[in-house]
Scaffold this active site. Sequence first.
Site, PDB file in Angstrom:
ATOM      1  CB  CYS A  80      13.027  71.651  30.996  1.00  0.00           C
ATOM      2  SG  CYS A  80      14.453  71.535  32.077  1.00  0.00           S
ATOM      3  CE1 TYR A 136      29.237  52.214  33.514  1.00  0.00           C
ATOM      4  CE2 TYR A 136      29.059  51.042  31.429  1.00  0.00           C
ATOM      5  CZ  TYR A 136      29.739  51.300  32.605  1.00  0.00           C
ATOM      6  OH  TYR A 136      30.911  50.647  32.868  1.00  0.00           O
ATOM      7  N   GLY A 177      35.768  47.015  29.158  1.00  0.00           N
ATOM      8  CA  GLY A 177      35.772  47.737  27.887  1.00  0.00           C
ATOM      9  C   GLY A 177      35.318  46.974  26.667  1.00  0.00           C
TER      10      GLY A 177
HETATM   11  N1  LLP Z   1      37.120  48.838  35.058  1.00  0.00           N
HETATM   12  C1  LLP Z   1      37.349  50.144  35.281  1.00  0.00           C
HETATM   13  C2  LLP Z   1      38.482  50.553  36.108  1.00  0.00           C
HETATM   14  C3  LLP Z   1      36.499  51.109  34.712  1.00  0.00           C
HETATM   15  O1  LLP Z   1      36.737  52.403  34.912  1.00  0.00           O
HETATM   16  C4  LLP Z   1      35.388  50.688  33.909  1.00  0.00           C
HETATM   17  C5  LLP Z   1      34.484  51.673  33.334  1.00  0.00           C
HETATM   18  C6  LLP Z   1      35.174  49.315  33.722  1.00  0.00           C
HETATM   19  C7  LLP Z   1      36.070  48.423  34.311  1.00  0.00           C
HETATM   20  C8  LLP Z   1      34.014  48.777  32.925  1.00  0.00           C
HETATM   21  O2  LLP Z   1      34.022  49.200  31.603  1.00  0.00           O
HETATM   22  P1  LLP Z   1      32.957  48.553  30.575  1.00  0.00           P
HETATM   23  O3  LLP Z   1      33.271  47.095  30.414  1.00  0.00           O
HETATM   24  O4  LLP Z   1      31.594  48.750  31.117  1.00  0.00           O
HETATM   25  O5  LLP Z   1      33.155  49.310  29.299  1.00  0.00           O
HETATM   26  N2  LLP Z   1      29.148  55.523  31.433  1.00  0.00           N
HETATM   27  C9  LLP Z   1      29.882  55.164  30.237  1.00  0.00           C
HETATM   28  C10 LLP Z   1      30.936  54.135  30.519  1.00  0.00           C
HETATM   29  C11 LLP Z   1      31.893  54.566  31.598  1.00  0.00           C
HETATM   30  C12 LLP Z   1      32.912  53.546  31.917  1.00  0.00           C
HETATM   31  C13 LLP Z   1      33.718  53.938  33.103  1.00  0.00           C
HETATM   32  N3  LLP Z   1      34.612  52.909  33.509  1.00  0.00           N
HETATM   33  C14 LLP Z   1      28.904  54.691  29.161  1.00  0.00           C
HETATM   34  O6  LLP Z   1      27.699  54.669  29.416  1.00  0.00           O
HETATM   35  O7  LLP Z   1      29.334  54.383  28.038  1.00  0.00           O
END
Ligand code: LLP
Length: 411
Positions: A337, A365, A227
């Site tokens: 589209c 992503y 996060g």
């Molecule tokens: N750990 C768990 C259990 C998670 O569900 C996630 C992300 C992470 C770690 C990694 O989070 P990060 O460090 O990347 O923020 N598609 C969305 C983000 C979805 C995140 C889902 N879970 C976007 O493009 O912003």
Amino acid sequence: MEINDQSYRIQGVSLTDLAKQYGTPLYVYDGEKILSQVEAIKTAFSTVKLKIKYATKALSNINILKLMKQAGTGVDAVSIEEVHLCLHVGFEPQEIMYTPNCVDFAEIQEAVGLGVMINIDSIPMLEHFGTTYGGKIPLCIRLNPHILAGGNAKISVGHIDSKFGISILQLKHILKVVDAYGLQITGLHVHTGSDILDADVFLKGAEILFEAAKEFKDLTFLDFGGGFKVGYKTGDVTTDIMDVGNKVSQAFQEFCGEYGRELEIWFEPGKFLVSESGYLLVSATVVKPTPATTFVGVNSGLNHLIRPMMYDAYHEVINISTLTGPERVYTIVGYICETDTIAADRKLKEVKEGDILAIKNAGAYGFSMSSNYNSRLRPPEVLLLNGKTHLIRKRETFEDLLRNQILVTMD
Ligand code: LLP
């Protein structure tokens, strides 16, 4: 990205040259940036026993996974397919944290068979696990701390309305299940959301985890999820990783003192490690003045980068074909589209048909959420490492679209 002899370069390699060589659309990843982000986390948490579990979902090309392995990280996998990808590139099972949500118990059994660490996020699954394995297999529990955090509702996952984790309010119930089956709980986990700015959110999550952890005697690690926020626009506030590192490490050390044993601290960053490394290079196909704005249409869209349409995400766009001269205001749109805005009302150096635009922060992503919508082909991926260019995924072909389709006789 540096400007040098009138071209944008990464590790000395010109992005426009890459676009010419491989065509557009094209994903490019700066491997050195990924490695420096890994180092930044290691430095920020140098006083505690840190394990980084890279969130595979952010960018799962096997070469990126291999790079992470070389950089000394483990991985976080959310599907059995991600587990298999990680094993395929050589991660040891014990380096893999498997955090499924709403999967069939059979998938969890497969993961147990593969020897990876399982993170359970519902009481029924905990009971299934107990019935099947008793206390034989070490286990982690994902708690829902009921903290509202994250850049967007779709990526805030630690609050009371979220489907993730076992509510911290059910701690008593968890303990009864653990006791009844003699479960061996070696880790506790929270992940509150993505795009989290503040050390305070991590500290709040930590406090809740510390309180719960006192009830479990076999712990070897606490996992704070991912996060960390990265900057999407110039001047954007980002997670101050040193600040988070100092504050969380100090709280963690104090907790370990109380717990009576030094535990490992785990994080599962995705965006922080790979977002800024990535560029999506696209070509301007049309410059179209309308009564409201001037659209720049490009040969890509939400099928390749869904974040702007899905999360209202801001991605900086640069015209890398024209580095000097006047700027104009444009809205950059894809070829899909339906409304397909990549960037609205942005100042870019004057755009002509055929110019190459670089969409920044496309590492996390981007490709991993891409699709074949509109029956479009997915772009190739290129990794830059030590000044060398590596094609790490070929451009799809028409045959790829047909691969699994079966044309039947209709009579
Ligand atoms: N750990 C768990 C259990 C998670 O569900 C996630 C992300 C992470 C770690 C990694 O989070 P990060 O460090 O990347 O923020 N598609 C969305 C983000 C979805 C995140 C889902 N879970 C976007 O493009 O912003």
